[in-house]
Design a protein around this motif. Structure first.
Motif, short mmCIF file in Angstrom:
data_model
loop_
_atom_site.label_atom_id
_atom_site.label_comp_id
_atom_site.label_asym_id
_atom_site.label_seq_id
_atom_site.Cartn_x
_atom_site.Cartn_y
_atom_site.Cartn_z
N LEU A 8 35.95 26.87 29.79
CA LEU A 8 34.81 26.23 30.43
C LEU A 8 35.17 25.90 31.87
N GLY A 9 34.36 26.35 32.81
CA GLY A 9 34.63 26.01 34.20
C GLY A 9 33.94 26.92 35.17
N ASP A 10 34.41 26.89 36.39
CA ASP A 10 33.79 27.61 37.51
C ASP A 10 34.34 29.02 37.62
N VAL A 11 33.45 29.98 37.76
CA VAL A 11 33.83 31.39 37.89
C VAL A 11 33.64 31.83 39.34
N LEU A 12 34.60 32.58 39.84
CA LEU A 12 34.51 33.15 41.18
C LEU A 12 34.67 34.66 41.07
N LEU A 13 34.18 35.37 42.07
CA LEU A 13 34.46 36.79 42.19
C LEU A 13 35.60 36.94 43.20
N ASP A 14 36.76 37.38 42.71
CA ASP A 14 37.90 37.62 43.58
C ASP A 14 37.93 39.10 43.96
N VAL A 15 38.13 39.37 45.22
CA VAL A 15 38.18 40.75 45.70
C VAL A 15 39.41 40.92 46.59
N ASP A 16 40.28 41.86 46.22
CA ASP A 16 41.38 42.26 47.10
C ASP A 16 40.94 43.51 47.86
N PRO A 31 46.32 43.22 63.03
CA PRO A 31 46.58 44.51 62.41
C PRO A 31 45.30 45.22 62.00
N VAL A 32 45.33 46.53 62.08
CA VAL A 32 44.23 47.36 61.58
C VAL A 32 44.60 47.80 60.16
N ILE A 33 43.75 47.45 59.19
CA ILE A 33 43.99 47.84 57.80
C ILE A 33 43.26 49.15 57.56
N GLU A 34 44.01 50.20 57.32
CA GLU A 34 43.44 51.53 57.17
C GLU A 34 43.45 51.96 55.71
N GLN A 35 42.57 52.90 55.39
CA GLN A 35 42.44 53.46 54.04
C GLN A 35 42.28 52.33 53.01
N ALA A 36 41.47 51.35 53.37
CA ALA A 36 41.31 50.17 52.50
C ALA A 36 40.46 50.50 51.29
N VAL A 37 40.86 49.93 50.15
CA VAL A 37 40.07 50.05 48.92
C VAL A 37 39.77 48.65 48.42
N ILE A 99 42.40 40.03 52.23
CA ILE A 99 42.67 41.28 52.93
C ILE A 99 44.18 41.46 52.94
N ARG A 100 44.65 42.59 52.38
CA ARG A 100 46.08 42.77 52.16
C ARG A 100 46.57 44.09 52.72
N SER A 101 47.75 44.05 53.29
CA SER A 101 48.46 45.26 53.67
C SER A 101 49.58 45.44 52.67
N GLY A 102 49.41 46.38 51.73
CA GLY A 102 50.36 46.50 50.64
C GLY A 102 50.34 45.24 49.80
N SER A 103 51.49 44.56 49.69
CA SER A 103 51.57 43.33 48.89
C SER A 103 51.48 42.08 49.75
N GLN A 104 51.25 42.24 51.06
CA GLN A 104 51.21 41.09 51.97
C GLN A 104 49.77 40.73 52.32
N GLY A 296 50.78 40.21 38.62
CA GLY A 296 49.80 39.15 38.75
C GLY A 296 48.37 39.65 38.67
N ALA A 297 47.47 38.89 39.30
CA ALA A 297 46.05 39.22 39.25
C ALA A 297 45.75 40.54 39.93
N SER A 298 46.57 40.95 40.90
CA SER A 298 46.34 42.23 41.57
C SER A 298 46.47 43.39 40.60
N ALA A 299 47.47 43.33 39.71
CA ALA A 299 47.64 44.38 38.71
C ALA A 299 46.45 44.41 37.75
#
Length: 468
Positions: A8-16, A31-37, A99-104, A296-299
Motif C-alpha cells: 500500500l502506498g504511492d506509485v511512481l513511474l521511474d524511467v532510466d 555531456p551529450v548522451i548519444e544513442q539513448a534508450v 539520465i545516465r551514461s552507462g552506469s553513471q 538493482g532496479a536498472s536490471a
C-alpha cells in the motif's frame, strides 16, 4: 499468512534514459548522451509490489492513480504480475527520470505533482486492505498514507497482521502497533528530529546515532521495531528498549536504486511467514545486497523492456553472465565447472585451482538442494545451497557461481556457453550428459586429475564414526 501480501502506498513511474557520453555539448559544458534508450519501470510502491510478486507471493497493490499516460503504462507493466486496486490521484502521475551514461547518473528530472486527497476510495480498496494477510506500506509522501480512510483501515489491521512501514520524511508516521519500520539513516535522523521537536537533541553520527534514532522512533511511534538501513554497512534494528541488533552487509557493487524497497519487501515476507524481527532484518539485508549486485532496479527495467518476468531469487545470476561476457569481449577464455560442493574439501580446492588456470575466469555451476537430494539421497546436502555458494565465491579462484535445479547443468550451459567445461577424472570412461551440449556450440570438455582420498562421502563417514 492467510491473505495476500498487500503493498500500500504511492506509485511512481521511474524511467532510466541510458546512453553513452563521449563529448560535450558545443553550447554548454554538459555531456551529450548519444544513442539513448528509454527503460521504464514501476517505482515506489509499484517496485516493492513487483519484487514481492517475483518471489511467488500473491500480491495486491493498493494505490492512487490518475487517468493519464504514465498511469496507463504503470498498469500495463504491473497487471501481468499482480492485482492493482486503485482510487483517484489528484493531478499527474509522478515520474522520476534518471539520465545516465552507462552506469553513471548525469541528471534526474522529477515531473508530476499528483497527490491522493481525502474522498471515497471504493469498496474494492476497502476489501483489499481488510483481507490482507500482511501489509507493506511504501510511503513516498504522495498522500496515500495521509488519506483518512486508508489510515483508519491500517490502524484497524496493526496488531492483527504484520505491518511493515517504509517511511518518507514528507509522509505520515506509522500507525501504532506497526511491527517494523524501515527508514534509511538520513530519514531516521530527520524523522526523529521532527518527532522530538524541542526535546530532540540530536544523536551525532555513525552507529550510536542510528541506535539513538531507532530507539527514539520506536517509542515515539509505539511500534515494535525500527530497522535503520545503513547502505553498505547493513542495517541496525532496535526496539523501545534493549540492545540493538546489527546485521552487516557483504561488500557488493552495483546500482543501489531500489535497494530500500527490496529490503522492506523481504522483511515483510519473512514476517508474513511467522519469522522474528531479527530473522526478517537479516534476510532483508542479504536480499537487498543480492538485488544491488544483480544490477538493482536498472536490471529490472531491462527485463521488463524485453518482456521478461521480474527475476526470482534463483534466477538472479546476472553477475556470472556479465563476468563471462566481459571476458569474451576481451578475447579471453571462459572456463566453467560444476558439482554439489557439499562440505568443501582439499580435492575441491585443487580442482578449482587447476580449472582457473585454463582460462581467464572460472564460473562454478552448483546443484540446488533439491538436485543434490535427487542425486545423493534424503540426507544430503549437509550445507544449503546458499552456504555452498557463499563458500565457493569466497575462494580467489572462483569468479562467480550459478545455481541450477535440473539433474544436469546442460540447460544452464546452453546459456552460459563456456569455452571449457571441466570435470574431475572420476568421470573418465563414464558418460557425461552435458558433453554433447558443450561441443554443440563449439566448446570443449576436459577432465582433471583428482586428489586421492578426498571426498565428501569419506568425510561424512569419518565424522559419523567419530560421533559414535
Amino acid at each position: 499468512m492467510s491473505g495476500p501480501l498487500v503493498v500500500l502506498g504511492d506509485v511512481l513511474l521511474d524511467v532510466d534514459i541510458v546512453g553513452a557520453a563521449g563529448r560535450l555539448c558545443p553550447d554548454a559544458p554538459v555531456p551529450v548522451i548519444e544513442q539513448a534508450v528509454e527503460r521504464p519501470r514501476p517505482g515506489g510502491a509499484g517496485l516493492a509490489a513487483l519484487l514481492a510478486a517475483a518471489d511467488g507471493r500473491e500480491v495486491t497493490l493498493v494505490t492512487a492513480l490518475a487517468d493519464d499516460d504514465p498511469a496507463h503504462r504503470l498498469r500495463a507493466m504491473l497487471a501481468p504480475h499482480l492485482e492493482v486496486v486503485a482510487f483517484h490521484l489528484n493531478g499527474g502521475t509522478p515520474r522520476k527520470m534518471r539520465i545516465r551514461s552507462g552506469s553513471q547518473s548525469v541528471a534526474r528530472l522529477d515531473v508530476g505533482e499528483g497527490e491522493a486527497v481525502d474522498g471515497p476510495v471504493g469498496p474494492a480498496v476497502t476489501e483489499a486492505v481488510q483481507n490482507a494477510g500482511t501489509v507493506l506500506v511504501s510511503d513516498y509522501g504522495r498522500g496515500v498514507t495521509r488519506h483518512r480512510v486508508i489510515r483508519d483501515l491500517l490502524a484497524g489491521l496493526a496488531g492483527e497482521v504484520p505491518v511493515v512501514w517504509d517511511p518518507h520524511p514528507r509522509g505520515e508516521p506509522p500507525v501504532p502497533g506497526t511491527r517494523l519500520v524501515t527508514p534509511n539513516e538520513g530519514e531516521a535522523h530527520r524523522l526523529a528530529a521532527a518527532e522530538g521537536s524541542q526535546e530532540w537533541e540530536g544523536a551525532g553520527t555513525g552507529l550510536p546515532a542510528a541506535a539513538h534514532s531507532a530507539r527514539f522512533l520506536a517509542a515515539a511511534w509505539d511500534v515494535e521495531g525500527v530497522a535503520v538501513t545503513l547502505g553498505a554497512n547493513g542495517a541496525l534494528l532496535s526496539g523501545r528498549t534493549g540492545v540493538p541488533y546489527l546485521v552487516p552487509a557483504e561488500p557488493v557493487t552495483g546500482d543501489a536504486c531500489g535497494a530500500g524497497d527490496s529490503f522492506a519487501t523481504r522483511a515483510a515476507q519473512v514476517l508474513a511467514d511467522g519469522g522474528r524481527l531479527t530473522e526478517a532484518v537479516s534476510a532483508a539485508v542479504r536480499h537487498a545486497t543480492e538485488f544491488v549486485g544483480a544490477g538493482g532496479a536498472s536490471a529490472l527495467a531491462t527485463r521488463l523492456a524485453r518482456g521478461d518476468s521480474p527475476p526470482a531469487p534463483s534466477e538472479r545470476t546476472a553477475d556470472a553472465f556479465e563476468v563471462a561476457e566481459r571476458v569474451r569481449r576481451g578475447g579471453g577464455t571462459v572456463v566453467a565447472t560444476g558439482g554439489c560442493f557439499d562440505l568443501l574439501h582439499a580435492g575441491h580446492v585443487r580442482l578449482l585451482e587447476q580449472a582457473r588456470r585454463l582460462g581467464d575466469c572460472l564460473v562454478v555451476c552448483v546443484n540446488s538442494d533439491a538436485s543434490v537430494r535427487r542425486r545423493k539421497g534424503p540426507t544430503r546436502p549437509v550445507s544449503t545451497v546458499a552456504d555452498r555458494v557463499r563458500v565457493l565465491e569466497a575462494l580467489s579462484d572462483v569468479d562467480a557461481a550459478l545455481v541450477f535445479d535440473e539433474d544436469t547443468p546442460g540447460p544452464l550451459l546452453e546459456r552460459l556457453r563456456p569455452d571449457v567445461w571441466v570435470k574431475g577424472a572420476d568421470y573418465a570412461g563414464a558418460p557425461l550428459p552435458e558433453a554433447g551440449t558443450v561441443r554443440a556450440y563449439g566448446g570443449e570438455v576436459v577432465l582433471l586429475p583428482l586428489l586421492e582420498g578426498r571426498s565428501t562421502t569419506r568425510l561424512l563417514s569419518s565424522a559419523k564414526g567419530i560421533g559414535t
